[in-house]
Scaffold this motif. Structure first.
Motif, PDB file in Angstrom:
ATOM      1  N   GLU A  19       0.819  -1.213   0.000  1.00  0.00           N
ATOM      2  CA  GLU A  19       0.000   0.000   0.000  1.00  0.00           C
ATOM      3  C   GLU A  19       0.851   1.260   0.000  1.00  0.00           C
ATOM      4  N   SER A  20       1.887   1.311   0.838  1.00  0.00           N
ATOM      5  CA  SER A  20       2.718   2.506   0.927  1.00  0.00           C
ATOM      6  C   SER A  20       3.413   2.793  -0.397  1.00  0.00           C
ATOM      7  N   GLN A  49       2.633   1.691  -3.477  1.00  0.00           N
ATOM      8  CA  GLN A  49       1.718   1.971  -4.569  1.00  0.00           C
ATOM      9  C   GLN A  49       1.041   3.331  -4.413  1.00  0.00           C
ATOM     10  N   ARG A  50       0.705   3.704  -3.180  1.00  0.00           N
ATOM     11  CA  ARG A  50       0.117   5.028  -2.971  1.00  0.00           C
ATOM     12  C   ARG A  50       1.112   6.134  -3.305  1.00  0.00           C
ATOM     13  N   ALA A  96       0.889   6.529  -7.003  1.00  0.00           N
ATOM     14  CA  ALA A  96      -0.388   7.151  -7.349  1.00  0.00           C
ATOM     15  C   ALA A  96      -0.350   8.654  -7.088  1.00  0.00           C
ATOM     16  N   LEU A  97       0.220   9.065  -5.962  1.00  0.00           N
ATOM     17  CA  LEU A  97       0.313  10.484  -5.627  1.00  0.00           C
ATOM     18  C   LEU A  97       1.173  11.226  -6.638  1.00  0.00           C
ATOM     19  N   GLU A 106      -7.040   9.533  -4.268  1.00  0.00           N
ATOM     20  CA  GLU A 106      -6.817   8.740  -3.063  1.00  0.00           C
ATOM     21  C   GLU A 106      -7.725   7.523  -2.989  1.00  0.00           C
ATOM     22  N   ASP A 107      -8.816   7.542  -3.765  1.00  0.00           N
ATOM     23  CA  ASP A 107      -9.753   6.419  -3.728  1.00  0.00           C
ATOM     24  C   ASP A 107      -9.406   5.325  -4.731  1.00  0.00           C
ATOM     25  N   SER A 161      -8.042   2.041  -6.205  1.00  0.00           N
ATOM     26  CA  SER A 161      -7.717   0.750  -5.603  1.00  0.00           C
ATOM     27  C   SER A 161      -6.310   0.340  -6.001  1.00  0.00           C
ATOM     28  N   LEU A 162      -5.764  -0.645  -5.289  1.00  0.00           N
ATOM     29  CA  LEU A 162      -4.441  -1.146  -5.652  1.00  0.00           C
ATOM     30  C   LEU A 162      -4.448  -1.734  -7.054  1.00  0.00           C
ATOM     31  N   ILE A 186      -4.230   1.134  -9.459  1.00  0.00           N
ATOM     32  CA  ILE A 186      -2.879   1.697  -9.513  1.00  0.00           C
ATOM     33  C   ILE A 186      -1.965   0.812 -10.345  1.00  0.00           C
TER      34      ILE A 186
END
Length: 358
Positions: free
Chosen positions: A63-64, A66-67, A70-71, A77-78, A80-81, A84
């Motif tokens: 999660e960390s 991949q987010r 994405a950022l 922010e919504d 999904s993995l 992404i």
């Protein structure tokens, strides 16, 4: 050829990785921390570690990580993995999608891939029901697993883990203070392993024995009075095993322990079938320790009495360990094991085989 490799991390490794990336910002810096820790390095293709501009690597369940991507790339922010991961593949303009996590990203994910993805290959070397439709190829180094996937309609091919060259420095150390080392899972699927470990642990009165056990989540409860009876008994460690147990180790921490070990015991899980040669075998031999492992069908470089040692029953494992430690032959065979794995299963050969498959 633009290759995208997706992998994953085990729940037990997450805590270590979180500590390593604490304070690290951005996708690439976090990814480099992970790759440098060498977790699962036997399965990571050469261009990923080499930083090839045509290669892209990620852990789709991190999660960390991949987010962070994405950022940096404008995803909400919504997202999904799965969204992404799909966006990463589109951004990379991937030709070849190589997925080490087909249980999470199965046929339903593949149907969303863009048209520029020409080949879809999955690695899977453990039992389970997975929808492989949409994958052009399912690969692993266990013939019994390949037959299982073929029965489910998949096309398969032989592929293999590789020696991590980072282990050569570990193998060079011959001043080792742990006589017998084991690291691996301990759960209800490991009843045969439990018998072997219980026998080996009996050596602790005269040898230094260390077991780094990745315990079932039910084990702490099983080792209270509530666990004396009923189904929890299957994950309760005997006292002899508890006396030599230590927390699980991963990545370079695992490499460090391998560099301290004379003998490493391998014990296949109950569902493994007759095939042998799991990643633990590659790591142990690569680190120059003597691999003592249960009998079965091994790849050619893993030869009993030459590059490793095979046992049949728990008592046999005990006898083999004592024989190797008393005679000092663990060192000679451990060195031979390192040479065999280094020569036969290099990263270069692994990638050449991958190119043959695509």
């Amino acid at each position: 050829m633009r290759i995208f490799q997706n992998s994953g991390i085990s729940p037990s490794y997450r805590a270590r990785l979180a500590g390593l990336v604490a304070g690290v910002r951005g996708f690439e810096p976090q990814k480099e921390v992970f790759l440098n820790d060498r977790y699962g390095a036997a399965h990571i293709l050469l261009p990923m570690h080499a930083g090839s501009p045509e290669a892209f690597f990620t852990n789709g369940d991190d999660e960390s990580l991949q987010r962070a991507w994405a950022l940096e790339n404008g995803l909400g922010e919504d997202a999904s993995l799965a969204d992404i991961l799909l966006a990463q593949i589109e951004h990379h303009k991937t030709d070849i999608f190589y997925n080490l996590d087909p249980f999470r990203y199965d046929a339903s994910f593949l149907r969303r891939l863009p048209g520029h993805v020409k080949r879809k290959i999955a690695w899977r070397a453990a039992p389970g029901r997975i929808d492989f439709s949409g994958y052009d190829l399912v690969v692993c180094n266990f013939q019994s697993m390949r037959r299982l996937w073929e029965e489910q309609g998949a096309r398969t091919a032989h592929f293999f883990p590789a020696h991590d060259p980072e282990l050569d420095a570990v193998a060079a150390n011959r001043n080792r203070d742990i006589d017998v080392l084991f690291f691996g899972g301990y759960s209800r699927h490991h009843q045969r392993r439990r018998q072997i470990l219980e026998a080996v642990a009996s050596l602790s009165s005269r040898r230094r024995v260390v077991f780094h056990l990745d315990l079932s989540r039910y084990t702490p409860l099983a080792e209270t009075p509530l666990g004396w009876f009923g189904p929890l008994r299957a994950v309760r460690r005997p006292r002899t095993i508890r006396s030599v147990s230590a927390p699980p180790v991963f990545g370079r921490a695992m490499y460090a322990e391998l560099g301290r070990a004379k003998v490493v015991v391998n014990a296949s899980i109950d569902m493994a079938g007759p095939d042998r040669g799991n990643m633990r075998c590659f790591e142990t031999m690569g680190a120059g320790a003597l691999l003592i492992s249960d009998s079965g069908n091994y790849p050619a470089p893993m030869r009993d009495g030459e590059t490793m040692v095979v046992y049949e029953q728990p008592q046999d494992a005990l006898d083999r360990i004592e024989q190797q430690l008393d005679g000092g032959t663990w060192d000679e065979i451990g060195r031979a094991g390192n040479r065999a794995i280094r020569e036969e299963y290099s990263k270069r050969r692994q990638f050449e085989r991958f190119l043959e498959l695509v």
